[in-house]
Design an enzyme around this catalytic site. Structure first.
Site, PDB file in Angstrom:
ATOM      1  N   ASP A   7      -0.071   5.055   0.954  1.00 19.98           N
ATOM      2  CA  ASP A   7      -0.377   6.035   1.965  1.00 19.98           C
ATOM      3  C   ASP A   7      -0.483   5.399   3.380  1.00 19.98           C
ATOM      4  O   ASP A   7      -0.910   4.494   3.504  1.00 19.98           O
ATOM      5  CB  ASP A   7      -1.782   6.710   1.631  1.00 19.98           C
ATOM      6  CG  ASP A   7      -1.867   7.393   0.515  1.00 19.98           C
ATOM      7  OD1 ASP A   7      -2.201   8.572   0.283  1.00 19.98           O
ATOM      8  OD2 ASP A   7      -1.377   6.832  -0.406  1.00 19.98           O
ATOM      9  N   ASP A  22       0.908  -1.194   0.066  1.00 17.76           N
ATOM     10  CA  ASP A  22       0.141  -0.083  -0.058  1.00 17.76           C
ATOM     11  C   ASP A  22       1.027   1.280  -0.015  1.00 17.76           C
ATOM     12  O   ASP A  22       2.084   0.871   0.164  1.00 17.76           O
ATOM     13  CB  ASP A  22      -0.993  -0.133   1.308  1.00 17.76           C
ATOM     14  CG  ASP A  22      -1.641   1.263   1.439  1.00 17.76           C
ATOM     15  OD1 ASP A  22      -2.401   1.741   0.422  1.00 17.76           O
ATOM     16  OD2 ASP A  22      -1.714   1.696   2.647  1.00 17.76           O
TER      17      ASP A  22
END
Length: 412
Positions: free
Chosen positions: A201, A199
């Site tokens: 953020d 991922d």
């Protein structure tokens, strides 16, 4: 009288010195002793050496006599223990049991942390085969202390699915005490990971980019509230995404370049990516964020794949809309499978790393799913959790010691 087969366990302890193992095994060689097992460990220049031999009754006395003389000459302690064939056969039978790796990681490890882990191992009837330190040697003074400490246990035994789940839950509960614990099956796939998907953020970077954009658009508080609710799994990600992007309408495109130039990269990212690329890993960003920032990370760190969401821009302004399908949790899991197929990587050789509820599908699909500085719901569901150190802590979960990854060929 016919000679009988004898099995003898030899335990040596004392100050480590050059040639010690050579001189002892040379005696065994001269009497044609067969070495069934051997293991050695060194702690602060102190040696512990164990040798299990098979010999015959007409030679065993002479072997032990010469070893005693040699140990006296070397200033070490030696002990002999006879092992019955029944006991040896039972020990050999243990090879059919599963082997597991338990990685204990934190800023600083205490005796309590180690005792808690050892207690779980004991209560589940597992046997510890080896313990080794993965991080560098620890100095006495706090200001000289390394930023992390890691110990790896190799254990063996048979576990039911229920027992495995119970162990995972117990280890996860310890993460509230300033320590992370990884519990993995020690199989061929653990030693041959080839693809890692992140991922972006709050994982690769220490911010949610959509919140940064919202601040510039004057709707920071409103968007942050939706983001936090979505990451906790309280709101459907796709719906939350549409609502937040709509609030960015009218924001100037140049703002994205400024935010990208000032992204706060997560601790350990440089070291992790440097080592992964040198080891030949394929790396991917699978993000519910935006491709503009994913591509910025790709250029900086050399990621092989970037899949994220595309913001629509007209006349240099964000329209409040997006292009294509939303990269949500389901899509992340699909992309991980797709990339593994393209790269001809078994799904068991993949790793997924993320912090939010929308990362759970890919964490559950990957061979090794790691919840990184994650929300409570994600930590409770994921198989592994990393919360006490930076991203380079992943390297210890993969079995790499500091002495390997800080070698000259891996230095930044």
């Amino acid at each position: 009288m016919e000679s009988q087969v004898e099995i003898i366990q030899i335990n040596i302890a004392g100050k480590d010195q050059p040639g010690l193992t050579s001189s002892l095994t040379d005696i065994l060689a001269r009497y044609d002793a067969f070495i069934l097992d051997i293991g050695q460990a060194n702690i602060h220049q102190s040696l512990t050496l164990g040798i299990l031999i098979k010999t015959t009754s007409d030679k065993s006395g002479a072997i032990m006599k010469e070893l005693l003389f040699k140990s006296s000459e070397l200033g070490i302690n030696i002990r002999f223990t006879p092992i019955s064939e029944e006991r040896y056969t039972a020990w050999v039978g243990m090879q059919g049991k599963n082997r597991y790796i338990i990685t204990l990681l934190g800023r600083q490890l205490t005796a309590r942390h180690i005792a808690d882990v050892a207690g779980v191992i004991s209560r589940q009837g597992l046997n510890i085969d080896a313990i080794k330190r993965m991080t560098g040697r620890v100095p006495l003074h706090e200001d000289e202390r390394a930023p992390k400490s890691c110990i790896e246990f190799s254990v063996r035994g048979s576990l039911t699915e229920e027992a495995t789940t119970a162990i995972q839950e117990q280890f996860m509960s310890f993460s509230n005490n300033g320590v992370d614990i990884s519990f993995q099956r020690d199989d061929i796939f653990r030693r041959s990971r080839r693809l890692i998907c992140f991922d972006m953020d709050s994982t690769l970077i220490e911010t949610e980019v959509i919140d940064e954009l919202a601040e510039r658009a004057g709707v920071g508080a409103e968007v942050r509230a939706i983001t936090e609710s979505a990451m906790r799994g309280e709101i459907d990600f796709a719906e939350s995404f549409r609502r937040r992007v709509a609030m960015l309408k009218g924001l100037d495109e140049s703002v994205m370049a400024d935010i990208a130039e000032h992204l706060p990269f997560t601790e350990g990212l440089d070291r992790l990516m440097h080592v992964l690329k040198r080891l030949g890993f394929k790396t991917a960003i699978l993000s519910g964020g935006f491709t503009y920032f994913g591509n910025y990370l790709r250029r900086k760190y050399g990621f092989d794949y970037v899949y994220a969401n595309e913001l629509e821009i007209e006349d240099g302004k964000l329209t409040g809309r997006y292009l294509g399908d939303i990269v949500d949790g389901k899509r992340k899991a699909e992309l991980l499978k797709l990339i593994s197929q393209v790269e001809n990587v078994d799904i068991a050789q993949t790793i997924a790393v993320g912090d939010g509820a929308n990362d759970l599908p890919m964490l559950s699909v990957a061979g090794l799913g790691i919840a990184f500085h994650a929300k409570p719901k994600v930590k409770a569901t994921a198989g592994q959790s990393l919360s006490t150190v930076g991203l380079d802590g992943i390297l210890y979960f993969l079995g790499y010691k500091d002495s390997y990854i800080d070698d000259k060929q891996f230095k930044l």
